[in-house]
Design a protein around this motif. Sequence first.
Motif, PDB file in Angstrom:
ATOM      1  N   ARG A   5       0.835  -1.203   0.000  1.00  0.00           N
ATOM      2  CA  ARG A   5       0.000   0.000   0.000  1.00  0.00           C
ATOM      3  C   ARG A   5       0.870   1.253   0.000  1.00  0.00           C
ATOM      4  O   ARG A   5       0.665   2.172  -0.797  1.00  0.00           O
ATOM      5  CB  ARG A   5      -0.943  -0.018   1.207  1.00  0.00           C
ATOM      6  CG  ARG A   5      -1.926   1.129   1.226  1.00  0.00           C
ATOM      7  CD  ARG A   5      -2.983   1.033   2.326  1.00  0.00           C
ATOM      8  NE  ARG A   5      -2.511   0.527   3.598  1.00  0.00           N
ATOM      9  CZ  ARG A   5      -2.792  -0.700   4.084  1.00  0.00           C
ATOM     10  NH1 ARG A   5      -3.543  -1.529   3.406  1.00  0.00           N
ATOM     11  NH2 ARG A   5      -2.320  -1.071   5.262  1.00  0.00           N
ATOM     12  N   LEU A   6       1.874   1.292   0.870  1.00  0.00           N
ATOM     13  CA  LEU A   6       2.746   2.462   0.936  1.00  0.00           C
ATOM     14  C   LEU A   6       3.542   2.629  -0.357  1.00  0.00           C
ATOM     15  O   LEU A   6       3.669   3.739  -0.888  1.00  0.00           O
ATOM     16  CB  LEU A   6       3.693   2.358   2.134  1.00  0.00           C
ATOM     17  CG  LEU A   6       4.607   3.549   2.389  1.00  0.00           C
ATOM     18  CD1 LEU A   6       3.818   4.845   2.514  1.00  0.00           C
ATOM     19  CD2 LEU A   6       5.429   3.313   3.644  1.00  0.00           C
ATOM     20  N   GLY A   7       4.062   1.542  -0.902  1.00  0.00           N
ATOM     21  CA  GLY A   7       4.796   1.610  -2.160  1.00  0.00           C
ATOM     22  C   GLY A   7       3.935   2.134  -3.295  1.00  0.00           C
ATOM     23  O   GLY A   7       4.365   2.981  -4.086  1.00  0.00           O
ATOM     24  N   LEU A   8       2.701   1.661  -3.365  1.00  0.00           N
ATOM     25  CA  LEU A   8       1.787   2.129  -4.416  1.00  0.00           C
ATOM     26  C   LEU A   8       1.394   3.589  -4.213  1.00  0.00           C
ATOM     27  O   LEU A   8       1.245   4.338  -5.184  1.00  0.00           O
ATOM     28  CB  LEU A   8       0.547   1.244  -4.477  1.00  0.00           C
ATOM     29  CG  LEU A   8       0.796  -0.160  -5.024  1.00  0.00           C
ATOM     30  CD1 LEU A   8      -0.446  -1.023  -4.849  1.00  0.00           C
ATOM     31  CD2 LEU A   8       1.224  -0.113  -6.486  1.00  0.00           C
ATOM     32  N   GLN A   9       1.243   4.000  -2.959  1.00  0.00           N
ATOM     33  CA  GLN A   9       0.939   5.409  -2.698  1.00  0.00           C
ATOM     34  C   GLN A   9       2.090   6.299  -3.158  1.00  0.00           C
ATOM     35  O   GLN A   9       1.863   7.339  -3.777  1.00  0.00           O
ATOM     36  CB  GLN A   9       0.660   5.628  -1.208  1.00  0.00           C
ATOM     37  CG  GLN A   9      -0.681   5.108  -0.760  1.00  0.00           C
ATOM     38  CD  GLN A   9      -0.856   5.164   0.752  1.00  0.00           C
ATOM     39  OE1 GLN A   9       0.106   5.272   1.503  1.00  0.00           O
ATOM     40  NE2 GLN A   9      -2.098   5.053   1.188  1.00  0.00           N
ATOM     41  N   LEU A  10       3.309   5.881  -2.861  1.00  0.00           N
ATOM     42  CA  LEU A  10       4.468   6.653  -3.319  1.00  0.00           C
ATOM     43  C   LEU A  10       4.524   6.688  -4.846  1.00  0.00           C
ATOM     44  O   LEU A  10       4.756   7.734  -5.448  1.00  0.00           O
ATOM     45  CB  LEU A  10       5.762   6.056  -2.772  1.00  0.00           C
ATOM     46  CG  LEU A  10       6.028   6.252  -1.287  1.00  0.00           C
ATOM     47  CD1 LEU A  10       7.226   5.423  -0.846  1.00  0.00           C
ATOM     48  CD2 LEU A  10       6.263   7.721  -0.983  1.00  0.00           C
ATOM     49  N   LEU A  11       4.307   5.557  -5.460  1.00  0.00           N
ATOM     50  CA  LEU A  11       4.365   5.463  -6.915  1.00  0.00           C
ATOM     51  C   LEU A  11       3.276   6.302  -7.582  1.00  0.00           C
ATOM     52  O   LEU A  11       3.500   6.881  -8.643  1.00  0.00           O
ATOM     53  CB  LEU A  11       4.252   3.997  -7.327  1.00  0.00           C
ATOM     54  CG  LEU A  11       4.673   3.621  -8.718  1.00  0.00           C
ATOM     55  CD1 LEU A  11       6.063   4.138  -9.040  1.00  0.00           C
ATOM     56  CD2 LEU A  11       4.630   2.118  -8.879  1.00  0.00           C
ATOM     57  N   SER A  12       2.115   6.390  -6.953  1.00  0.00           N
ATOM     58  CA  SER A  12       1.025   7.169  -7.540  1.00  0.00           C
ATOM     59  C   SER A  12       1.356   8.648  -7.632  1.00  0.00           C
ATOM     60  O   SER A  12       0.777   9.365  -8.443  1.00  0.00           O
ATOM     61  CB  SER A  12      -0.275   6.970  -6.758  1.00  0.00           C
ATOM     62  OG  SER A  12      -0.207   7.627  -5.510  1.00  0.00           O
ATOM     63  N   THR A  13       2.320   9.110  -6.832  1.00  0.00           N
ATOM     64  CA  THR A  13       2.685  10.526  -6.890  1.00  0.00           C
ATOM     65  C   THR A  13       3.408  10.881  -8.182  1.00  0.00           C
ATOM     66  O   THR A  13       3.541  12.057  -8.499  1.00  0.00           O
ATOM     67  CB  THR A  13       3.562  10.931  -5.681  1.00  0.00           C
ATOM     68  OG1 THR A  13       4.798  10.216  -5.747  1.00  0.00           O
ATOM     69  CG2 THR A  13       2.852  10.674  -4.366  1.00  0.00           C
ATOM     70  N   ALA A  14       3.871   9.881  -8.923  1.00  0.00           N
ATOM     71  CA  ALA A  14       4.554  10.160 -10.194  1.00  0.00           C
ATOM     72  C   ALA A  14       3.627  10.877 -11.164  1.00  0.00           C
ATOM     73  O   ALA A  14       4.085  11.659 -11.993  1.00  0.00           O
ATOM     74  CB  ALA A  14       5.070   8.864 -10.824  1.00  0.00           C
ATOM     75  N   MET A  15       2.332  10.633 -11.060  1.00  0.00           N
ATOM     76  CA  MET A  15       1.378  11.262 -11.971  1.00  0.00           C
ATOM     77  C   MET A  15       0.857  12.589 -11.430  1.00  0.00           C
ATOM     78  O   MET A  15       0.202  13.326 -12.132  1.00  0.00           O
ATOM     79  CB  MET A  15       0.194  10.327 -12.216  1.00  0.00           C
ATOM     80  CG  MET A  15       0.569   9.034 -12.903  1.00  0.00           C
ATOM     81  SD  MET A  15       1.354   9.272 -14.507  1.00  0.00           S
ATOM     82  CE  MET A  15       0.001   9.929 -15.446  1.00  0.00           C
ATOM     83  N   ASP A  16       1.172  12.904 -10.166  1.00  0.00           N
ATOM     84  CA  ASP A  16       0.606  14.084  -9.519  1.00  0.00           C
ATOM     85  C   ASP A  16       1.317  15.379  -9.850  1.00  0.00           C
ATOM     86  O   ASP A  16       0.795  16.442  -9.590  1.00  0.00           O
ATOM     87  CB  ASP A  16       0.620  13.914  -7.992  1.00  0.00           C
ATOM     88  CG  ASP A  16      -0.332  12.825  -7.531  1.00  0.00           C
ATOM     89  OD1 ASP A  16      -1.210  12.428  -8.320  1.00  0.00           O
ATOM     90  OD2 ASP A  16      -0.173  12.375  -6.384  1.00  0.00           O
ATOM     91  N   HIS A  17       2.534  15.308 -10.381  1.00  0.00           N
ATOM     92  CA  HIS A  17       3.333  16.513 -10.578  1.00  0.00           C
ATOM     93  C   HIS A  17       3.522  16.784 -12.066  1.00  0.00           C
ATOM     94  O   HIS A  17       3.775  15.876 -12.830  1.00  0.00           O
ATOM     95  CB  HIS A  17       4.704  16.367  -9.915  1.00  0.00           C
ATOM     96  CG  HIS A  17       4.601  16.007  -8.461  1.00  0.00           C
ATOM     97  ND1 HIS A  17       3.861  16.720  -7.571  1.00  0.00           N
ATOM     98  CD2 HIS A  17       5.139  14.980  -7.766  1.00  0.00           C
ATOM     99  CE1 HIS A  17       3.958  16.167  -6.378  1.00  0.00           C
ATOM    100  NE2 HIS A  17       4.724  15.107  -6.472  1.00  0.00           N
ATOM    101  N   PRO A  18       3.453  18.054 -12.468  1.00  0.00           N
ATOM    102  CA  PRO A  18       3.720  18.381 -13.867  1.00  0.00           C
ATOM    103  C   PRO A  18       5.190  18.177 -14.189  1.00  0.00           C
ATOM    104  O   PRO A  18       6.028  18.215 -13.301  1.00  0.00           O
ATOM    105  CB  PRO A  18       3.331  19.856 -13.971  1.00  0.00           C
ATOM    106  CG  PRO A  18       3.474  20.382 -12.579  1.00  0.00           C
ATOM    107  CD  PRO A  18       3.155  19.232 -11.656  1.00  0.00           C
ATOM    108  N   PRO A  19       5.514  17.958 -15.460  1.00  0.00           N
ATOM    109  CA  PRO A  19       6.912  17.771 -15.828  1.00  0.00           C
ATOM    110  C   PRO A  19       7.740  18.999 -15.505  1.00  0.00           C
ATOM    111  O   PRO A  19       7.306  20.122 -15.703  1.00  0.00           O
ATOM    112  CB  PRO A  19       6.874  17.525 -17.336  1.00  0.00           C
ATOM    113  CG  PRO A  19       5.467  17.527 -17.749  1.00  0.00           C
ATOM    114  CD  PRO A  19       4.614  17.885 -16.568  1.00  0.00           C
ATOM    115  N   GLN A  20       8.960  18.781 -15.035  1.00  0.00           N
ATOM    116  CA  GLN A  20       9.890  19.866 -14.770  1.00  0.00           C
ATOM    117  C   GLN A  20      11.156  19.568 -15.556  1.00  0.00           C
ATOM    118  O   GLN A  20      12.153  19.139 -15.014  1.00  0.00           O
ATOM    119  CB  GLN A  20      10.192  19.958 -13.280  1.00  0.00           C
ATOM    120  CG  GLN A  20       8.982  20.307 -12.460  1.00  0.00           C
ATOM    121  CD  GLN A  20       9.300  20.367 -10.980  1.00  0.00           C
ATOM    122  OE1 GLN A  20      10.339  19.924 -10.525  1.00  0.00           O
ATOM    123  NE2 GLN A  20       8.399  20.937 -10.231  1.00  0.00           N
TER     124      GLN A  20
END
Length: 191
Positions: free
Chosen positions: A162-177
């Motif tokens: 669950r924690l690993g998937l929560q961390l991984l889901s943040t990859a889609m939360d931020h715009p490209p920099q």
Amino acid sequence: MVTPAPPRWDRKMQQRLARGEEAALGELYDRFASLVHNLAHRVMDDEHAAAQITREVFGYIWENPDAYDPKHGSLRSWIAGLTQRQAVHRLRQAQKTGEGTPEEVEARVREASAAARADYIVTSMPTPLREALDRAYRQRLDYRQTAADLGVTEDEARRRLRLGLQLLSTAMDHPPQLDAGPSQRNRGRLL
């Protein structure tokens, strides 16, 4: 899956490259060429372009070993950033010559950026979380099988997943920099 190199390894590799040790470049290539090629291919969707970008990235590293600053992250993430910037630059150049609409290019850029962030998140997360995700994803194990394989309780396996998937889901939360931060200074001749 390549595990992140310890910071000491990163510093030693940089020092070896700065001394001009060809064996160091070969070792670095063996360790990270598939990462560079796969990321470039994900952005470009072209085998020839991915191979060219791979050569350019390792050529840049060989010519500019001091461009890497261990204070700003791992060597792996720096190399991934170089690759992403070079591939995105190439993709945008191709778009200017009529090889895709601006919308198609930006969609591919967003996809590649999310993939690069996901790779960074996975390689940066603690080993227990990464191992649980690896077993669940690559080996297609459920949480019970993952628990047995890792020698932990089922509750602990569920927590790690669950924690690993929560961390991984943040990859889609931020715009490209793509052109932000300290790495902008280190682009040199690569772009």
